[in-house]
Design a protein around this motif. Structure first.
Motif, short mmCIF file in Angstrom:
data_model
loop_
_atom_site.label_atom_id
_atom_site.label_comp_id
_atom_site.label_asym_id
_atom_site.label_seq_id
_atom_site.Cartn_x
_atom_site.Cartn_y
_atom_site.Cartn_z
N ALA A 190 52.06 14.92 -0.57
CA ALA A 190 52.05 15.05 0.88
C ALA A 190 53.37 15.58 1.43
CB ALA A 190 51.76 13.68 1.52
N LYS A 191 54.40 15.69 0.57
CA LYS A 191 55.68 16.18 1.04
C LYS A 191 55.57 17.63 1.47
CE LYS A 191 58.47 13.06 -1.80
NZ LYS A 191 59.51 12.96 -2.85
N PRO A 192 56.19 17.98 2.63
CA PRO A 192 56.08 19.34 3.12
C PRO A 192 56.85 20.32 2.25
CG PRO A 192 57.63 18.10 4.45
CD PRO A 192 56.99 17.12 3.51
N SER A 193 56.41 21.56 2.24
CA SER A 193 57.08 22.61 1.50
C SER A 193 58.44 22.91 2.12
CB SER A 193 56.21 23.87 1.51
OG SER A 193 56.96 25.01 1.15
N THR A 194 59.47 22.99 1.26
CA THR A 194 60.80 23.36 1.75
C THR A 194 60.78 24.75 2.36
OG1 THR A 194 61.83 21.99 0.03
CG2 THR A 194 63.21 23.66 1.08
N LYS A 195 60.00 25.63 1.75
CA LYS A 195 59.89 26.99 2.27
C LYS A 195 59.34 26.98 3.70
CE LYS A 195 57.57 31.41 1.39
NZ LYS A 195 56.61 32.13 0.50
N LEU A 196 58.36 26.13 3.95
CA LEU A 196 57.76 26.05 5.28
C LEU A 196 58.79 25.57 6.31
CD1 LEU A 196 55.32 26.19 7.16
CD2 LEU A 196 54.66 23.91 6.38
N VAL A 197 59.59 24.58 5.93
CA VAL A 197 60.62 24.07 6.84
C VAL A 197 61.61 25.17 7.18
CG1 VAL A 197 62.48 22.38 7.13
CG2 VAL A 197 60.38 21.72 5.95
#
Length: 393
Positions: A200-207
């Motif tokens: 469930a952790k968000p993608s670093t790329k997306l951040v």
């Protein structure tokens, strides 16, 4: 049965945004007085304002994890008190180094409350069936406008800067403490935290993509703040009084647009708000670049402000909803990158004017707005991974 809407928390968040806009605005209108009192040059003041910006960025990065650990209900009033205390010192400064220390403290407090109130705004928005984020940002603008009126009155009455800023500091502290009792705590329950899957952790790329778009949009906003009036005066040859309408048309359109954005976002979604908003902003600034007529340029600045108005709130909301466990830290990254853009924009344009005309330099934010059009899809809603609790939007 549908849970009641947290209207008190929503009003409280409006208060904090207005309060922050008022505090920052009152400092801004007193900058000339502070410069004279400390006897520093324009260049020295510019360097000290960079200290303020750097301290604000640090405050944002500290506030993010604290919001996740303490909860916004504790952090936001504390940040308001910190900002109120910090307001006492710029008016008391009598040298470059005392002003530097004052701005270090003030910048840190402002960065802390910026992340805290935006993070709390996301929590309140989750409890509503429609977007409400942009209106919070509109209230920040209202606070700044109120500061301009109060500042004009106190300056006209020749009230000492230290008295005005100290009174604002006391007001900020009292309002922050009183309003804090109506806030919400957005930390997930322990059973929810343990139930979430690692996936469930968000993608670093997306951040980083959200942060990059925030950087581009707020860089464009910074250009308007510092260069709109100068463009009208230096490039179009208007008087100083007429040139003020350039920034005025941008600011009014920005504020009106933010009050309208939430209803539009509920119909078309955040992707459309950023995509078409950035496109409108690019078109408006292009009018400014090529217009030989003053009032057409003012129209361009208004379209520019209207286009930018809804983008940043959507980006902050998206960042805060990527992961409830680290909502504050994720918000701090995106807000921090946006703030860097806000500071970098005016300096970048100023540097480019050594080689190209001012209006041509405006093509840089035009290109950045067009890039935001292309990357707006990063705000598209994503399926909630298995094991992660679904939030109400």
């Amino acid at each position: 049965m549908t849970a009641p809407l947290p209207r008190a928390a929503r009003v409280a968040t409006w208060v904090y945004f207005t309060l922050n806009g008022f505090a920052v605005g009152l400092w801004v209108v007193h900058i000339p007085n502070v410069e004279r009192a400390t006897g520093i040059s324009h260049s020295a003041l510019g360097g000290l304002l960079l200290v303020l910006g750097g301290a604000a960025f640090i405050g944002m990065q500290v506030a993010g994890p604290l919001a996740d650990r303490w909860g916004q209900r504790k952090l936001l009033p504390a940040a308001g008190v910190l900002l109120g205390i910090a307001l006492f010192f710029p008016g008391l400064a009598d040298s470059w180094w005392t002003l530097g220390l004052a701005l270090l403290f003030f910048g840190f407090g402002n960065g802390t409350i910026d992340v805290a109130m935006n993070s709390h705004a996301v929590i309140v928005e989750r409890a509503y069936p429609r977007p409400i984020m942009a209106a919070f940002h509109a209230m920040w603008s209202i606070g700044g406008a109120f500061a301009a009126v109060v500042g004009a009155a106190t300056l006209g009455a020749e009230l000492p800067t230290a008295v005005t800023l100290s009174a604002c500091g006391v007001f900020t502290i009292v309002v922050s403490l009183v309003t804090g009792r109506f806030l919400m705590d957005g930390r997930p329950e322990p059973e929810e935290t343990t139930a979430e899957a690692p996936s469930a952790k968000p993608s670093t790329k997306l951040v980083w993509l959200l942060g990059a778009i925030a950087f581009a949009m707020m860089l464009a906003e910074g250009v308007a703040n510092d260069w709109a009036a100068l463009h009208a005066e230096d490039v179009l040859g208007t008087s100083t009084s007429t040139a003020a309408f350039a920034y005025g048309s941008f600011a009014v359109a920005m504020t009106v647009g933010r009050f309208a954005t939430d209803r539009v976002a509920a119909l078309v979604g955040p992707v459309a708000i950023v995509r078409y908003g950035a496109a409108l902003a690019a078109f408006g600034l292009t009018l400014v670049v090529f217009s030989p007529w003053v009032w057409l340029a003012f129209t361009g600045w208004a379209l520019f402000g209207l286009g930018l108005s809804g983008s940043v709130p959507q980006l902050f909301s998206a960042a805060g909803n990527l992961d409830q466990r680290s909502s504050g830290a994720l918000m701090a990254r995106v807000v921090g990158l946006g703030y860097v853009g806000l500071l970098a924009g005016p300096a970048l344009i100023g540097g480019l004017t050594h080689w190209i005309p001012l209006n041509v330099a405006f093509l840089v934010p035009v290109v950045l707005c067009l890039l935001a059009v292309g990357f707006a899809n990063v705000l598209a809603p994503r399926p909630v991974p298995t094991g992660e609790p679904v939030t109400t939007r």
